[in-house]
Design an enzyme around this catalytic site. Structure first.
Site, PDB file in Angstrom:
ATOM      1  N   ASP A  80       0.870  -1.186   0.000  1.00 41.47           N
ATOM      2  CA  ASP A  80       0.000   0.000   0.000  1.00 41.47           C
ATOM      3  C   ASP A  80       0.902   1.230   0.000  1.00 41.47           C
ATOM      4  O   ASP A  80       1.723   1.405   0.902  1.00 41.47           O
ATOM      5  CB  ASP A  80      -0.905  -0.026   1.252  1.00 41.47           C
ATOM      6  CG  ASP A  80      -1.905   1.128   1.280  1.00 41.47           C
ATOM      7  OD1 ASP A  80      -1.745   2.105   0.517  1.00 41.47           O
ATOM      8  OD2 ASP A  80      -2.843   1.060   2.092  1.00 41.47           O
ATOM      9  N   ASP A  84      -3.502   2.409  -5.501  1.00 39.49           N
ATOM     10  CA  ASP A  84      -2.204   2.347  -4.800  1.00 39.49           C
ATOM     11  C   ASP A  84      -2.021   1.089  -3.953  1.00 39.49           C
ATOM     12  O   ASP A  84      -1.203   1.075  -3.058  1.00 39.49           O
ATOM     13  CB  ASP A  84      -2.021   3.611  -3.946  1.00 39.49           C
ATOM     14  CG  ASP A  84      -2.692   3.525  -2.587  1.00 39.49           C
ATOM     15  OD1 ASP A  84      -3.754   2.877  -2.492  1.00 39.49           O
ATOM     16  OD2 ASP A  84      -2.153   4.100  -1.637  1.00 39.49           O
ATOM     17  N   GLU A  85      -2.788   0.039  -4.239  1.00 38.00           N
ATOM     18  CA  GLU A  85      -2.742  -1.149  -3.396  1.00 38.00           C
ATOM     19  C   GLU A  85      -2.767  -2.418  -4.228  1.00 38.00           C
ATOM     20  O   GLU A  85      -3.546  -2.502  -5.175  1.00 38.00           O
ATOM     21  CB  GLU A  85      -4.034  -1.203  -2.586  1.00 38.00           C
ATOM     22  CG  GLU A  85      -3.943  -0.880  -1.151  1.00 38.00           C
ATOM     23  CD  GLU A  85      -5.339  -0.946  -0.564  1.00 38.00           C
ATOM     24  OE1 GLU A  85      -5.772  -2.055  -0.207  1.00 38.00           O
ATOM     25  OE2 GLU A  85      -5.992   0.114  -0.516  1.00 38.00           O
TER      26      GLU A  85
HETATM   27  P1  TTP Z   1      -5.361   5.100   0.664  1.00 36.41           P
HETATM   28  O1  TTP Z   1      -4.308   4.053   0.458  1.00 36.41           O
HETATM   29  O2  TTP Z   1      -6.551   4.752   1.489  1.00 36.41           O
HETATM   30  O3  TTP Z   1      -4.720   6.387   1.349  1.00 36.41           O
HETATM   31  P2  TTP Z   1      -3.300   7.047   1.166  1.00 36.41           P
HETATM   32  O4  TTP Z   1      -2.419   6.268   0.246  1.00 36.41           O
HETATM   33  O5  TTP Z   1      -3.500   8.483   0.804  1.00 36.41           O
HETATM   34  O6  TTP Z   1      -2.728   7.041   2.633  1.00 36.41           O
HETATM   35  P3  TTP Z   1      -2.110   5.812   3.465  1.00 36.41           P
HETATM   36  O7  TTP Z   1      -0.671   6.197   3.685  1.00 36.41           O
HETATM   37  O8  TTP Z   1      -2.889   5.777   4.732  1.00 36.41           O
HETATM   38  O9  TTP Z   1      -2.255   4.572   2.630  1.00 36.41           O
HETATM   39  O10 TTP Z   1      -5.896   5.625  -0.731  1.00 36.41           O
HETATM   40  C1  TTP Z   1      -5.031   5.775  -1.845  1.00 36.41           C
HETATM   41  C2  TTP Z   1      -5.407   6.997  -2.641  1.00 36.41           C
HETATM   42  O11 TTP Z   1      -6.758   6.907  -3.076  1.00 36.41           O
HETATM   43  C3  TTP Z   1      -5.294   8.287  -1.853  1.00 36.41           C
HETATM   44  O12 TTP Z   1      -3.997   8.855  -1.917  1.00 36.41           O
HETATM   45  C4  TTP Z   1      -6.345   9.155  -2.505  1.00 36.41           C
HETATM   46  C5  TTP Z   1      -7.388   8.200  -3.033  1.00 36.41           C
HETATM   47  N1  TTP Z   1      -8.568   8.225  -2.148  1.00 36.41           N
HETATM   48  C6  TTP Z   1      -9.627   9.077  -2.482  1.00 36.41           C
HETATM   49  O13 TTP Z   1      -9.575   9.764  -3.510  1.00 36.41           O
HETATM   50  N2  TTP Z   1     -10.722   9.122  -1.661  1.00 36.41           N
HETATM   51  C7  TTP Z   1     -10.819   8.371  -0.514  1.00 36.41           C
HETATM   52  O14 TTP Z   1     -11.816   8.459   0.231  1.00 36.41           O
HETATM   53  C8  TTP Z   1      -9.717   7.492  -0.179  1.00 36.41           C
HETATM   54  C9  TTP Z   1      -9.768   6.652   1.078  1.00 36.41           C
HETATM   55  C10 TTP Z   1      -8.627   7.456  -1.024  1.00 36.41           C
HETATM   56 MG    MG Z   2      -2.194   4.153   0.450  1.00 39.70          MG
END
Ligand code: TTP
Ligand code: MG
Length: 359
Positions: free
Chosen positions: A9, A107-108
């Site tokens: 992630d 991103d996962e």
């Molecule tokens: P996430 O992996 O949930 O968040 P993140 O990568 O920003 O932070 P973390 O370090 O906790 O993993 O989501 C990945 C991307 O997806 C995030 O950068 C932006 C997008 N996203 C949205 O647009 N809306 C949302 O509600 C979420 C949860 C994510």
């Molecule tokens: Mg993330």
């Protein structure tokens, strides 16, 4: 052979892409906000970097609230092309490390690495460290990786130490790892289930593990109740599966100036088709549906698609269909084009047509 699964992630993904492009943002609170287009600054937070999160800003929150919580933050509109391009390169890199890869969001991804590491956890640790190094070298970005005996445990492990984490939970460590965590850490336990479990005094996964199946089924129904009982024990047999049909490959380009010129349009398609061809070849996939996106000089977006009779990897055909869709669109409207995009979907293995089908 014991199973070994990785969950990768990216950390604060959209915000991290923005900070990489503009290093002046480093150390500042950054919030990526999607405005609804209705004006008045209404919209929702897409993501926030850790500085902004410390002020209480979260994904999904109204941008207006985020502005009150972090008045000094830098607010940016999303640049999806930047994030998708980065994501595509990272997924291609990850694919090279996996027996099978399942991308679950921008991103996962889950990586089945059982064969790759011969079922040995210690080798998976080296592999995960190598992946983190490669992503840092090639993209300058950090990610968090969880290694577990299945998808469920790997996902919880990846979220355990963020950012830049690497958490290993071998089978014999699963119970001790999960027991102290709140049930909402289990992917599949949302706010509602979490709140009900809380009312039932099941505040940790350890508490949940002690609950009888009968109670869980009574509260949550048969399917969910049985799933909760297994999940609390870290049991999960879901396979890591390449997702084919639902995804699409492609991107948009902006013309140097607004145009209706077919030569300029064909010229724009060429590198897009080449890019698509490379990605299909990398993954051994073929496409069936071609979609062209048109952004007009007035920023209106339109799409036109065509689905072919059978999956193919033919790039000459891709260019031809794209040009035909563009010509038909231009014939319908008198607007100039500002941007144009090409993408393919209905992805799957290329089918060898049998002689019978031609007969
Ligand atoms: P996430 O992996 O949930 O968040 P993140 O990568 O920003 O932070 P973390 O370090 O906790 O993993 O989501 C990945 C991307 O997806 C995030 O950068 C932006 C997008 N996203 C949205 O647009 N809306 C949302 O509600 C979420 C949860 C994510
Ligand atoms: Mg993330």
């Amino acid at each position: 052979m014991p199973r070994v699964v990785l969950h990768v992630d990216m950390d604060q993904f959209f915000a991290a892409c923005e900070e990489r492009r503009n290093p002046e943002l480093r150390g500042k609170a950054v919030v990526v906000c999607v405005y609804s287009g209705r004006g008045g600054g209404s919209g929702a937070v897409s993501t926030a970097n850790y500085e902004a999160r410390r002020a209480g800003v979260k994904s999904g929150m109204a941008c207006s609230l985020a502005r009150r919580l972090a008045p000094g933050a830098v607010f940016l509109p999303p640049d999806l092309d930047l994030y998708r391009g980065t994501s595509d390169r990272i997924m291609a890199l990850l694919r090279g490390y996996a027996d099978r890869l399942e991308q679950v969001s921008i991103d996962e991804a889950y990586l089945e690495v059982t064969d790759r590491v011969g079922g040995e956890f210690i080798r998976a640790e080296g592999l995960a460290a190598e992946i983190k190094g490669r992503i840092m070298d090639s993209e300058g970005l950090t990610c968090s990786i969880g290694v577990g005996p299945n998808k469920l445990v790997a996902k919880v492990a990846a979220g355990h130490m963020k950012p830049d984490g690497l958490t290993l939970v071998p089978q014999e460590g699963v119970d001790a790892f999960l027991a102290p965590l709140p049930p909402t850490k289990l992917p599949g336990v949302g706010k509602k289930t979490g709140a009900r479990l809380d009312e039932l005094w099941m505040r940790t996964i350890g508490d949940l593990r002690k609950a009888g199946l009968e109670l869980l089924v009574k509260e949550f129904g048969k399917a969910k109740g049985e799933w909760l009982r297994r999940a609390a024990r870290g049991i999960d047999e879901e396979p890591v599966e390449e997702r084919l049909g639902t995804e699409q490959i492609g991107r948009l380009v902006t013309f140097p100036e607004d145009t209706r010129d077919m030569a300029a349009i064909s010229g724009a398609f060429a590198p897009l088709a080449e890019d698509i061809g490379r990605k299909l070849a990398e993954r051994g996939l073929a496409y069936r549906t071609v979609t062209v996106t048109f952004i007009t000089e007035e920023f209106e977006a339109h799409t036109r698609s065509r689905t072919l009779p059978a999956p193919t990897r033919d790039l000459v055909l891709l260019g031809k269909v794209a040009r035909e869709l563009a010509a038909a669109f231009l014939a319908e409207r008198s607007k100039k084009l500002r941007r144009i995009g090409l993408r393919v979907s209905d992805l799957g293995p290329e089918r060898q047509r049998s002689l019978l089908e031609f007969g």
